[in-house]
Design a protein around this motif. Sequence first.
Motif, PDB file in Angstrom:
ATOM      1  N   VAL A 109       5.657  10.297   1.104  1.00 31.19           N
ATOM      2  CA  VAL A 109       5.745  10.473   2.556  1.00 31.19           C
ATOM      3  C   VAL A 109       7.139  10.988   2.878  1.00 31.19           C
ATOM      4  O   VAL A 109       8.134  10.390   2.489  1.00 31.19           O
ATOM      5  CB  VAL A 109       5.469   9.142   3.295  1.00 31.19           C
ATOM      6  CG1 VAL A 109       5.612   9.333   4.787  1.00 31.19           C
ATOM      7  CG2 VAL A 109       4.096   8.617   2.935  1.00 31.19           C
ATOM      8  N   VAL A 110       7.184  12.109   3.580  1.00 27.47           N
ATOM      9  CA  VAL A 110       8.464  12.694   3.982  1.00 27.47           C
ATOM     10  C   VAL A 110       8.515  12.727   5.502  1.00 27.47           C
ATOM     11  O   VAL A 110       7.494  12.628   6.176  1.00 27.47           O
ATOM     12  CB  VAL A 110       8.639  14.118   3.406  1.00 27.47           C
ATOM     13  CG1 VAL A 110       8.733  14.083   1.892  1.00 27.47           C
ATOM     14  CG2 VAL A 110       7.524  15.027   3.843  1.00 27.47           C
ATOM     15  N   GLY A 111       9.715  12.876   6.028  1.00 31.64           N
ATOM     16  CA  GLY A 111       9.864  12.959   7.486  1.00 31.64           C
ATOM     17  C   GLY A 111       9.679  11.604   8.137  1.00 31.64           C
ATOM     18  O   GLY A 111       9.881  10.556   7.532  1.00 31.64           O
ATOM     19  N   PRO A 112       9.257  11.619   9.399  1.00 33.42           N
ATOM     20  CA  PRO A 112       9.133  10.351  10.127  1.00 33.42           C
ATOM     21  C   PRO A 112       7.987   9.476   9.651  1.00 33.42           C
ATOM     22  O   PRO A 112       8.027   8.261   9.792  1.00 33.42           O
ATOM     23  CB  PRO A 112       8.925  10.777  11.577  1.00 33.42           C
ATOM     24  CG  PRO A 112       8.534  12.200  11.541  1.00 33.42           C
ATOM     25  CD  PRO A 112       9.019  12.774  10.256  1.00 33.42           C
ATOM     26  N   GLY A 113       6.949  10.071   9.102  1.00 36.10           N
ATOM     27  CA  GLY A 113       5.838   9.257   8.634  1.00 36.10           C
ATOM     28  C   GLY A 113       4.560  10.055   8.532  1.00 36.10           C
ATOM     29  O   GLY A 113       4.560  11.287   8.661  1.00 36.10           O
ATOM     30  N   GLU A 114       3.473   9.330   8.312  1.00 36.44           N
ATOM     31  CA  GLU A 114       2.173   9.960   8.122  1.00 36.44           C
ATOM     32  C   GLU A 114       1.100   9.051   8.714  1.00 36.44           C
ATOM     33  O   GLU A 114       1.196   7.833   8.627  1.00 36.44           O
ATOM     34  CB  GLU A 114       1.938  10.148   6.621  1.00 36.44           C
ATOM     35  CG  GLU A 114       0.658  10.827   6.256  1.00 36.44           C
ATOM     36  CD  GLU A 114       0.581  11.077   4.763  1.00 36.44           C
ATOM     37  OE1 GLU A 114       0.709  12.253   4.371  1.00 36.44           O
ATOM     38  OE2 GLU A 114       0.404  10.109   4.001  1.00 36.44           O
ATOM     39  N   ILE A 115       0.115   9.674   9.305  1.00 36.41           N
ATOM     40  CA  ILE A 115      -1.018   8.924   9.852  1.00 36.41           C
ATOM     41  C   ILE A 115      -2.229   9.287   9.014  1.00 36.41           C
ATOM     42  O   ILE A 115      -2.639  10.449   8.959  1.00 36.41           O
ATOM     43  CB  ILE A 115      -1.249   9.264  11.334  1.00 36.41           C
ATOM     44  CG1 ILE A 115      -0.008   8.883  12.148  1.00 36.41           C
ATOM     45  CG2 ILE A 115      -2.484   8.545  11.859  1.00 36.41           C
ATOM     46  CD1 ILE A 115      -0.027   9.339  13.581  1.00 36.41           C
ATOM     47  N   ARG A 116      -2.794   8.286   8.343  1.00 35.39           N
ATOM     48  CA  ARG A 116      -3.954   8.498   7.476  1.00 35.39           C
ATOM     49  C   ARG A 116      -5.190   7.959   8.181  1.00 35.39           C
ATOM     50  O   ARG A 116      -5.149   6.885   8.787  1.00 35.39           O
ATOM     51  CB  ARG A 116      -3.752   7.785   6.151  1.00 35.39           C
ATOM     52  CG  ARG A 116      -2.547   8.280   5.390  1.00 35.39           C
ATOM     53  CD  ARG A 116      -2.323   7.502   4.111  1.00 35.39           C
ATOM     54  NE  ARG A 116      -1.037   7.884   3.521  1.00 35.39           N
ATOM     55  CZ  ARG A 116      -0.331   7.084   2.739  1.00 35.39           C
ATOM     56  NH1 ARG A 116      -0.768   5.877   2.431  1.00 35.39           N
ATOM     57  NH2 ARG A 116       0.809   7.504   2.259  1.00 35.39           N
ATOM     58  N   HIS A 117      -6.270   8.691   8.049  1.00 34.55           N
ATOM     59  CA  HIS A 117      -7.494   8.298   8.748  1.00 34.55           C
ATOM     60  C   HIS A 117      -8.697   8.944   8.097  1.00 34.55           C
ATOM     61  O   HIS A 117      -8.568   9.911   7.342  1.00 34.55           O
ATOM     62  CB  HIS A 117      -7.420   8.729  10.223  1.00 34.55           C
ATOM     63  CG  HIS A 117      -7.244  10.205  10.383  1.00 34.55           C
ATOM     64  ND1 HIS A 117      -8.306  11.066  10.500  1.00 34.55           N
ATOM     65  CD2 HIS A 117      -6.129  10.981  10.411  1.00 34.55           C
ATOM     66  CE1 HIS A 117      -7.860  12.304  10.617  1.00 34.55           C
ATOM     67  NE2 HIS A 117      -6.539  12.283  10.559  1.00 34.55           N
ATOM     68  N   GLY A 118      -9.864   8.418   8.406  1.00 33.80           N
ATOM     69  CA  GLY A 118     -11.123   9.025   7.994  1.00 33.80           C
ATOM     70  C   GLY A 118     -11.686   9.844   9.136  1.00 33.80           C
ATOM     71  O   GLY A 118     -11.079   9.958  10.213  1.00 33.80           O
ATOM     72  N   GLY A 136       3.052  13.393  10.070  1.00 31.16           N
ATOM     73  CA  GLY A 136       1.995  14.184   9.467  1.00 31.16           C
ATOM     74  C   GLY A 136       0.662  13.482   9.607  1.00 31.16           C
ATOM     75  O   GLY A 136       0.583  12.294   9.933  1.00 31.16           O
ATOM     76  N   SER A 137      -0.402  14.227   9.367  1.00 32.79           N
ATOM     77  CA  SER A 137      -1.750  13.664   9.437  1.00 32.79           C
ATOM     78  C   SER A 137      -2.440  13.928   8.111  1.00 32.79           C
ATOM     79  O   SER A 137      -2.337  15.018   7.547  1.00 32.79           O
ATOM     80  CB  SER A 137      -2.530  14.314  10.579  1.00 32.79           C
ATOM     81  OG  SER A 137      -3.837  13.814  10.624  1.00 32.79           O
ATOM     82  N   PHE A 138      -3.140  12.920   7.610  1.00 30.69           N
ATOM     83  CA  PHE A 138      -3.859  13.059   6.354  1.00 30.69           C
ATOM     84  C   PHE A 138      -5.229  12.416   6.517  1.00 30.69           C
ATOM     85  O   PHE A 138      -5.336  11.221   6.785  1.00 30.69           O
ATOM     86  CB  PHE A 138      -3.085  12.384   5.217  1.00 30.69           C
ATOM     87  CG  PHE A 138      -3.801  12.436   3.900  1.00 30.69           C
ATOM     88  CD1 PHE A 138      -3.866  13.627   3.183  1.00 30.69           C
ATOM     89  CD2 PHE A 138      -4.416  11.312   3.382  1.00 30.69           C
ATOM     90  CE1 PHE A 138      -4.528  13.679   1.978  1.00 30.69           C
ATOM     91  CE2 PHE A 138      -5.086  11.368   2.171  1.00 30.69           C
ATOM     92  CZ  PHE A 138      -5.142  12.551   1.467  1.00 30.69           C
ATOM     93  N   GLN A 139      -6.278  13.244   6.364  1.00 33.82           N
ATOM     94  CA  GLN A 139      -7.638  12.715   6.465  1.00 33.82           C
ATOM     95  C   GLN A 139      -8.154  12.421   5.064  1.00 33.82           C
ATOM     96  O   GLN A 139      -8.139  13.280   4.192  1.00 33.82           O
ATOM     97  CB  GLN A 139      -8.562  13.710   7.171  1.00 33.82           C
ATOM     98  CG  GLN A 139      -9.945  13.138   7.384  1.00 33.82           C
ATOM     99  CD  GLN A 139     -10.801  14.009   8.281  1.00 33.82           C
ATOM    100  OE1 GLN A 139     -10.295  14.859   9.002  1.00 33.82           O
ATOM    101  NE2 GLN A 139     -12.092  13.782   8.247  1.00 33.82           N
ATOM    102  N   ASP A 140      -8.603  11.182   4.892  1.00 34.35           N
ATOM    103  CA  ASP A 140      -9.160  10.792   3.601  1.00 34.35           C
ATOM    104  C   ASP A 140     -10.658  10.521   3.739  1.00 34.35           C
ATOM    105  O   ASP A 140     -11.265  10.898   4.738  1.00 34.35           O
ATOM    106  CB  ASP A 140      -8.401   9.597   3.016  1.00 34.35           C
ATOM    107  CG  ASP A 140      -8.344   8.403   3.954  1.00 34.35           C
ATOM    108  OD1 ASP A 140      -9.219   8.295   4.839  1.00 34.35           O
ATOM    109  OD2 ASP A 140      -7.444   7.573   3.801  1.00 34.35           O
ATOM    110  N   THR A 141     -11.234   9.837   2.781  1.00 36.13           N
ATOM    111  CA  THR A 141     -12.694   9.669   2.748  1.00 36.13           C
ATOM    112  C   THR A 141     -13.172   8.323   3.279  1.00 36.13           C
ATOM    113  O   THR A 141     -14.351   8.002   3.127  1.00 36.13           O
ATOM    114  CB  THR A 141     -13.201   9.830   1.306  1.00 36.13           C
ATOM    115  OG1 THR A 141     -12.550   8.860   0.473  1.00 36.13           O
ATOM    116  CG2 THR A 141     -12.929  11.229   0.794  1.00 36.13           C
TER     117      THR A 141
END
Length: 178
Positions: A109-118, A136-141
Amino acid sequence: MSTSTDSPPARPRRDRRPVPPLVFLLVLALAALGVWWKVLDDAGAREDAAEAACATAADAPPSLDPGTVTVRVYNASDIAGRAQEVADQLTQRGFVVDEVANDPTDREVVGPGEIRHGARGTDAARYLALFLPGAGSFQDTRADARIDLVLGPDFPGLASPDDVAATLSPIASAEAAC
């Protein structure tokens, strides 16, 4: 017998010139055309502005009730206790905090953070992104609507409630125009 008439003798007909009435009609037609052109152009501009506002509203993050958003807060920075501090702030703002821990994944994770979601948590993730600009945004399963807020090394703090409200205010007015 002589016939006397009280009417004056008939005058010979003069050739009338049709140019002045035709010029008047032409000027009148051009003026009407100009007025209608302006009316239709203004209507087109209003339609374009409405379409742009609706597109902005459609792309904007939704305005949700924080009580409907379940968040897991993870720390991916070197600062101990940061996840608990942010979880407490989110709870004060009405979010449901499900878990607080260090980041359990190997994702960098770089920068301020990451939001992970389905897929089911996309709207909630877009809403939470208002509280952490630049994340950042990260879509997982995952199949549920829970979202993970992973705090990065450059985490500046959550956006103030006034900043979040200021971001949502023009969106609400754009949605009302649609």
